[in-house]
Design a protein around this motif. Structure first.
Motif, PDB file in Angstrom:
ATOM      1  N   VAL A 148       0.815  -1.211   0.000  1.00  0.00           N
ATOM      2  CA  VAL A 148       0.000   0.000   0.000  1.00  0.00           C
ATOM      3  C   VAL A 148       0.856   1.270   0.000  1.00  0.00           C
ATOM      4  O   VAL A 148       1.845   1.345   0.724  1.00  0.00           O
ATOM      5  CB  VAL A 148      -0.921  -0.012   1.248  1.00  0.00           C
ATOM      6  N   GLY A 149       0.476   2.244  -0.835  1.00  0.00           N
ATOM      7  CA  GLY A 149       1.098   3.570  -0.757  1.00  0.00           C
ATOM      8  C   GLY A 149       2.313   3.775  -1.633  1.00  0.00           C
ATOM      9  O   GLY A 149       2.841   4.875  -1.715  1.00  0.00           O
ATOM     10  N   ILE A 150       2.752   2.689  -2.302  1.00  0.00           N
ATOM     11  CA  ILE A 150       3.972   2.787  -3.113  1.00  0.00           C
ATOM     12  C   ILE A 150       3.810   3.804  -4.249  1.00  0.00           C
ATOM     13  O   ILE A 150       4.677   4.655  -4.468  1.00  0.00           O
ATOM     14  CB  ILE A 150       4.313   1.391  -3.704  1.00  0.00           C
ATOM     15  N   LEU A 151       2.684   3.717  -4.933  1.00  0.00           N
ATOM     16  CA  LEU A 151       2.476   4.604  -6.076  1.00  0.00           C
ATOM     17  C   LEU A 151       2.460   6.060  -5.619  1.00  0.00           C
ATOM     18  O   LEU A 151       2.990   6.946  -6.281  1.00  0.00           O
ATOM     19  CB  LEU A 151       1.159   4.225  -6.767  1.00  0.00           C
ATOM     20  N   HIS A 152       1.881   6.278  -4.465  1.00  0.00           N
ATOM     21  CA  HIS A 152       1.828   7.626  -3.903  1.00  0.00           C
ATOM     22  C   HIS A 152       3.235   8.156  -3.631  1.00  0.00           C
ATOM     23  O   HIS A 152       3.567   9.295  -3.947  1.00  0.00           O
ATOM     24  CB  HIS A 152       0.999   7.601  -2.614  1.00  0.00           C
ATOM     25  N   ASP A 153       4.080   7.294  -3.051  1.00  0.00           N
ATOM     26  CA  ASP A 153       5.450   7.714  -2.752  1.00  0.00           C
ATOM     27  C   ASP A 153       6.198   8.099  -4.024  1.00  0.00           C
ATOM     28  O   ASP A 153       7.009   9.025  -4.032  1.00  0.00           O
ATOM     29  CB  ASP A 153       6.217   6.569  -2.055  1.00  0.00           C
ATOM     30  N   ILE A 154       5.913   7.370  -5.081  1.00  0.00           N
ATOM     31  CA  ILE A 154       6.616   7.621  -6.335  1.00  0.00           C
ATOM     32  C   ILE A 154       6.112   8.894  -7.012  1.00  0.00           C
ATOM     33  O   ILE A 154       6.895   9.747  -7.432  1.00  0.00           O
ATOM     34  CB  ILE A 154       6.484   6.399  -7.258  1.00  0.00           C
ATOM     35  N   THR A 155       4.797   9.023  -7.081  1.00  0.00           N
ATOM     36  CA  THR A 155       4.269  10.196  -7.795  1.00  0.00           C
ATOM     37  C   THR A 155       4.574  11.493  -7.047  1.00  0.00           C
ATOM     38  O   THR A 155       4.614  12.554  -7.645  1.00  0.00           O
ATOM     39  CB  THR A 155       2.753  10.068  -8.040  1.00  0.00           C
ATOM     40  N   LYS A 156       4.818  11.388  -5.737  1.00  0.00           N
ATOM     41  CA  LYS A 156       5.220  12.573  -4.972  1.00  0.00           C
ATOM     42  C   LYS A 156       6.492  13.174  -5.573  1.00  0.00           C
ATOM     43  O   LYS A 156       6.645  14.390  -5.654  1.00  0.00           O
ATOM     44  CB  LYS A 156       5.481  12.149  -3.521  1.00  0.00           C
ATOM     45  N   VAL A 157       7.400  12.294  -5.992  1.00  0.00           N
ATOM     46  CA  VAL A 157       8.658  12.770  -6.578  1.00  0.00           C
ATOM     47  C   VAL A 157       8.397  13.482  -7.914  1.00  0.00           C
ATOM     48  O   VAL A 157       8.944  14.547  -8.190  1.00  0.00           O
ATOM     49  CB  VAL A 157       9.640  11.588  -6.776  1.00  0.00           C
ATOM     50  N   ILE A 195      15.234  10.226 -11.240  1.00  0.00           N
ATOM     51  CA  ILE A 195      15.755   8.880 -10.996  1.00  0.00           C
ATOM     52  C   ILE A 195      16.646   8.876  -9.755  1.00  0.00           C
ATOM     53  O   ILE A 195      16.573   7.989  -8.898  1.00  0.00           O
ATOM     54  CB  ILE A 195      16.522   8.376 -12.237  1.00  0.00           C
ATOM     55  N   GLU A 196      17.455   9.913  -9.646  1.00  0.00           N
ATOM     56  CA  GLU A 196      18.356  10.004  -8.499  1.00  0.00           C
ATOM     57  C   GLU A 196      17.556  10.076  -7.193  1.00  0.00           C
ATOM     58  O   GLU A 196      17.861   9.389  -6.216  1.00  0.00           O
ATOM     59  CB  GLU A 196      19.242  11.252  -8.648  1.00  0.00           C
ATOM     60  N   ASP A 197      16.508  10.893  -7.196  1.00  0.00           N
ATOM     61  CA  ASP A 197      15.646  11.013  -6.004  1.00  0.00           C
ATOM     62  C   ASP A 197      14.984   9.684  -5.661  1.00  0.00           C
ATOM     63  O   ASP A 197      14.919   9.297  -4.500  1.00  0.00           O
ATOM     64  CB  ASP A 197      14.560  12.063  -6.250  1.00  0.00           C
ATOM     65  N   LEU A 198      14.479   9.013  -6.700  1.00  0.00           N
ATOM     66  CA  LEU A 198      13.800   7.732  -6.468  1.00  0.00           C
ATOM     67  C   LEU A 198      14.788   6.721  -5.873  1.00  0.00           C
ATOM     68  O   LEU A 198      14.464   5.977  -4.955  1.00  0.00           O
ATOM     69  CB  LEU A 198      13.221   7.188  -7.772  1.00  0.00           C
ATOM     70  N   ARG A 199      15.989   6.717  -6.412  1.00  0.00           N
ATOM     71  CA  ARG A 199      16.990   5.761  -5.913  1.00  0.00           C
ATOM     72  C   ARG A 199      17.360   6.095  -4.474  1.00  0.00           C
ATOM     73  O   ARG A 199      17.556   5.208  -3.655  1.00  0.00           O
ATOM     74  CB  ARG A 199      18.226   5.761  -6.822  1.00  0.00           C
ATOM     75  N   LYS A 200      17.435   7.403  -4.173  1.00  0.00           N
ATOM     76  CA  LYS A 200      17.748   7.822  -2.806  1.00  0.00           C
ATOM     77  C   LYS A 200      16.690   7.310  -1.842  1.00  0.00           C
ATOM     78  O   LYS A 200      16.981   7.001  -0.697  1.00  0.00           O
ATOM     79  CB  LYS A 200      17.829   9.355  -2.735  1.00  0.00           C
ATOM     80  N   GLU A 201      15.458   7.265  -2.309  1.00  0.00           N
ATOM     81  CA  GLU A 201      14.382   6.772  -1.450  1.00  0.00           C
ATOM     82  C   GLU A 201      14.275   5.253  -1.466  1.00  0.00           C
ATOM     83  O   GLU A 201      13.318   4.689  -0.948  1.00  0.00           O
ATOM     84  CB  GLU A 201      13.055   7.406  -1.860  1.00  0.00           C
ATOM     85  N   GLY A 202      15.247   4.626  -2.117  1.00  0.00           N
ATOM     86  CA  GLY A 202      15.320   3.168  -2.055  1.00  0.00           C
ATOM     87  C   GLY A 202      14.597   2.428  -3.159  1.00  0.00           C
ATOM     88  O   GLY A 202      14.450   1.211  -3.100  1.00  0.00           O
ATOM     89  N   PHE A 203      14.143   3.137  -4.183  1.00  0.00           N
ATOM     90  CA  PHE A 203      13.463   2.441  -5.276  1.00  0.00           C
ATOM     91  C   PHE A 203      14.471   1.892  -6.282  1.00  0.00           C
ATOM     92  O   PHE A 203      15.504   2.500  -6.530  1.00  0.00           O
ATOM     93  CB  PHE A 203      12.491   3.385  -5.991  1.00  0.00           C
TER      94      PHE A 203
END
Lengths: 215, 386
Positions: A148-157, A195-203
């Motif tokens: 739950v909430g993964i898509l939200h975390d991603i679209t926030k970026v 991409i850098e931000d997403l990777r920083k957040e562990g994606f």
């Protein structure tokens, strides 16, 4: 998406009294492979496909002359009471029907009358529209845990970078069924900061996603 | 007649979104300085860019869009107003005098066209141009005005010639392709990383043109991780066969230098070899088919330190029939710029060998590209046979 949004409403039909010759001509003229057979109230009573015609020809050629073959009534070779669909059917259901029943066309019936037809070609076009590029954008694939909430975390970026999302597809991950692959088209030529931000957040960003190669 | 002119004005450097933006025309300064250092470029070769007039820009853009760009450059546009025109986005932020800076890049390409088509020089190079993503009414992918689209219309109106546009940027040349999609007198050829991985997503082999223009649009999408040999095989076959098919009067090449392994935005694995060969064949075919009429513009290229200056220098040396530079880069150039560069320079014209770790699926990638080439050229190969 429902069937009435993708079906062809201009349907070429024949009646029981028409012949194989009529069907061959109609297919050639209109560049089609399926002909619903209707009665005088436009009710579907059968269907003839290119496949039925070819089958009929191989079994009869040896015994009858060519002209006789073309004169055979369509009734003799058509498939009776074919599977039909409804304008409100879901496009996904149609795809499943085609796959399960190994058929390639569905006459669409409403109020007892033929109102349209959907073929594999229409479904493929829908697929092209879903996965293709209509506006310039970059595609990035992200491997995520299915929670739950993964898509939200991603679209926030994306929203932080004011980048418009053109499409989102979710695929199963062939390596691990606890994961999903999100395939996202972004209206941006330079997705590096995102991409850098997403990777920083562990994606786990797969850009590009070619199995066997890590970039 | 002069072999070639180098179009440049210091004001072309005004096309600048921000200090941290990947599109950075400092590339022009670095390239010119490198060429001067090896004695290949003198002040006599340099022709200043001119500013394209509004009417000229309108050959390929809506008047309304031009007004929007002008407003954005004067700080009179809200981000909401700009949004529909692709202005003020992450890729193309607003900056001061963006119309003037963009018009100077377009004018540079028009200047190059006039020098070649008025017989003042055989070839001309405007490295400030090549902004191939610009659309009629919308900025896209770092590009505001599409100098190549304007220049091709300009060639048609002023000189009435058939133009072949060749785009070897790693991104598909979508703006130019769509501008001439219906036009049988302009042929577009783009080699790029497949849109399945890279912006803008288009450039499939099935994009062949439309109506009267059907058959004059060629796309060669290559796979991510494509290396020199496969890239050059596609390039050479595509160029020879499309030149022979279309028989252009003049060729305009877009020379994005972002198919290199070092480029941060793309996934192709090219080395300096491709930048040595690309202008060589363009030059040869321009002489074979177009009496030498060859205009070259720049384009993408986001490793502005290690890749672009070396790659773009090779276009200029080729235009001037100079031997392709080899060996160490001039010490003076290295020393002057190393301090500013965030990465150590490659100190030679050639890339080190190996440049990267071997690709696991190399043979399959080559095979897939070869299959793509066959499909993309199928129509003209068939026509030739019949």
């Amino acid at each position: 998406m429902i069937v009435e949004q993708i079906m062809n409403t201009q349907v070429y039909t024949l009646e029981l009294t028409n012949t194989i010759g009529d069907a061959v001509r109609l297919m050639r003229e209109k560049n089609i492979r399926h002909i619903p057979i209707v009665n005088n109230t436009n009710e579907v009573v059968g269907i003839v496909t290119e496949h039925d015609i070819k089958n009929a020809s191989s079994s009869t050629l040896l015994e009858k002359s060519n002209s006789d073959y073309f004169d055979i009534p369509i009734e003799n070779i058509m498939v009776n009471n074919p599977i039909i669909g409804h304008p409100l059917d879901f496009v996904e259901e149609v795809a499943l029907t085609f796959y399960d029943s190994k058929i390639s066309c569905l006459p669409i019936v409403s109020g007892g009358e033929l109102v349209g037809i959907v073929t594999t070609t229409d479904l493929l076009y829908t697929y092209i529209e879903l996965t293709g590029a209509h506006k310039p954008g970059s595609k990035i694939d992200i491997r995520v845990t299915d929670k739950v909430g993964i898509l939200h975390d991603i679209t926030k970026v994306f929203s932080k970078y004011k980048v418009n999302v053109l499409s989102v597809l979710v695929y199963p991950d062939s390596e691990n069924d606890k994961n999903r692959i999100l395939s996202i088209r972004l209206q941006v030529i330079n997705p590096l900061a995102i991409i850098e931000d997403l990777r920083k957040e562990g994606f786990d960003v797969l850009w590009p996603n070619v199995p066997g190669i890590r970039s | 007649m002069k072999n070639a002119v180098f179009i440049y004005s210091p004001d072309q450097l005004g096309y600048k979104f921000s200090d941290s933006h990947p599109f950075n025309h400092k590339r022009l300064t670095l390239t010119m300085d490198l060429l001067k250092n090896i004695g290949a470029l003198s002040d006599d070769d340099i022709v200043p860019a001119r500013t394209a007039t509004d009417e000229e820009i309108a050959l390929a853009h809506d008047h309304q869009y031009i007004e929007i760009v002008k407003k954005a450059g004067r700080g009179e546009l809200t981000s909401q107003q700009g949004e529909n025109f692709g202005i003020g986005t992450e890729d193309t932020p607003m900056f001061q005098n963006m119309h003037e800076a963009s018009a100077l890049l377009v004018g540079g390409t028009l200047q190059a066209v006039d020098y070649v088509l008025q017989g003042k020089s055989r070839h001309a190079l405007n490295l400030g141009g090549g902004l191939h993503h610009g659309f009629r009414g919308r900025a896209s992918g770092f590009c505001i005005y599409n100098d190549s689209s304007v220049a091709i219309r300009y060639i048609q109106e002023k000189y009435g010639l058939r133009v072949l546009y060749v785009d070897t940027d790693a991104h598909h040349g979508d703006g130019v392709q769509w501008a001439f999609y219906d036009d049988p007198n302009v042929c577009t050829l783009s080699i790029h990383e497949t849109g399945r991985y890279l912006f803008p997503g288009t450039g499939n082999i099935t994009e062949r043109g439309n109506g009267q223009g059907y058959g004059t649009s060629f796309n060669f999408p290559i796979d991510a991780f494509t290396e020199d040999d496969s890239f050059l095989e596609i390039y050479e076959q595509a160029m020879r066969e499309v030149f022979e098919f279309f028989k252009p009067d003049v060729v305009l090449t877009q020379n994005g230098a972002d198919a290199h392994y070092f480029d941060p935005l793309t996934h192709l694995y090219g080395s300096m070899n491709i930048y040595k060969e690309i202008p060589k064949l363009a030059h040869k075919l321009a002489h074979e088919y177009c009496e030498g009429r060859w205009i070259a513009v720049g384009g993408g290229g986001y490793d502005i330190w290690r890749v672009v200056p070396r790659a773009w220098s090779m276009i200029w040396t080729e235009m001037n029939d100079l031997p392709c530079p080899t060996g160490p880069l001039p010490q003076q150039w290295l020393e002057r710029w190393q301090g500013e560069s965030p990465v150590p320079f490659i100190p030679t014209w050639e890339d080190p060998n190996p440049l990267y770790e071997a690709i696991p699926r190399k043979a399959e990638i080559e095979e897939k590209n070869a299959q793509m080439l066959k499909k993309a050229l199928h129509m003209i190969r068939n026509e030739k046979r019949s």
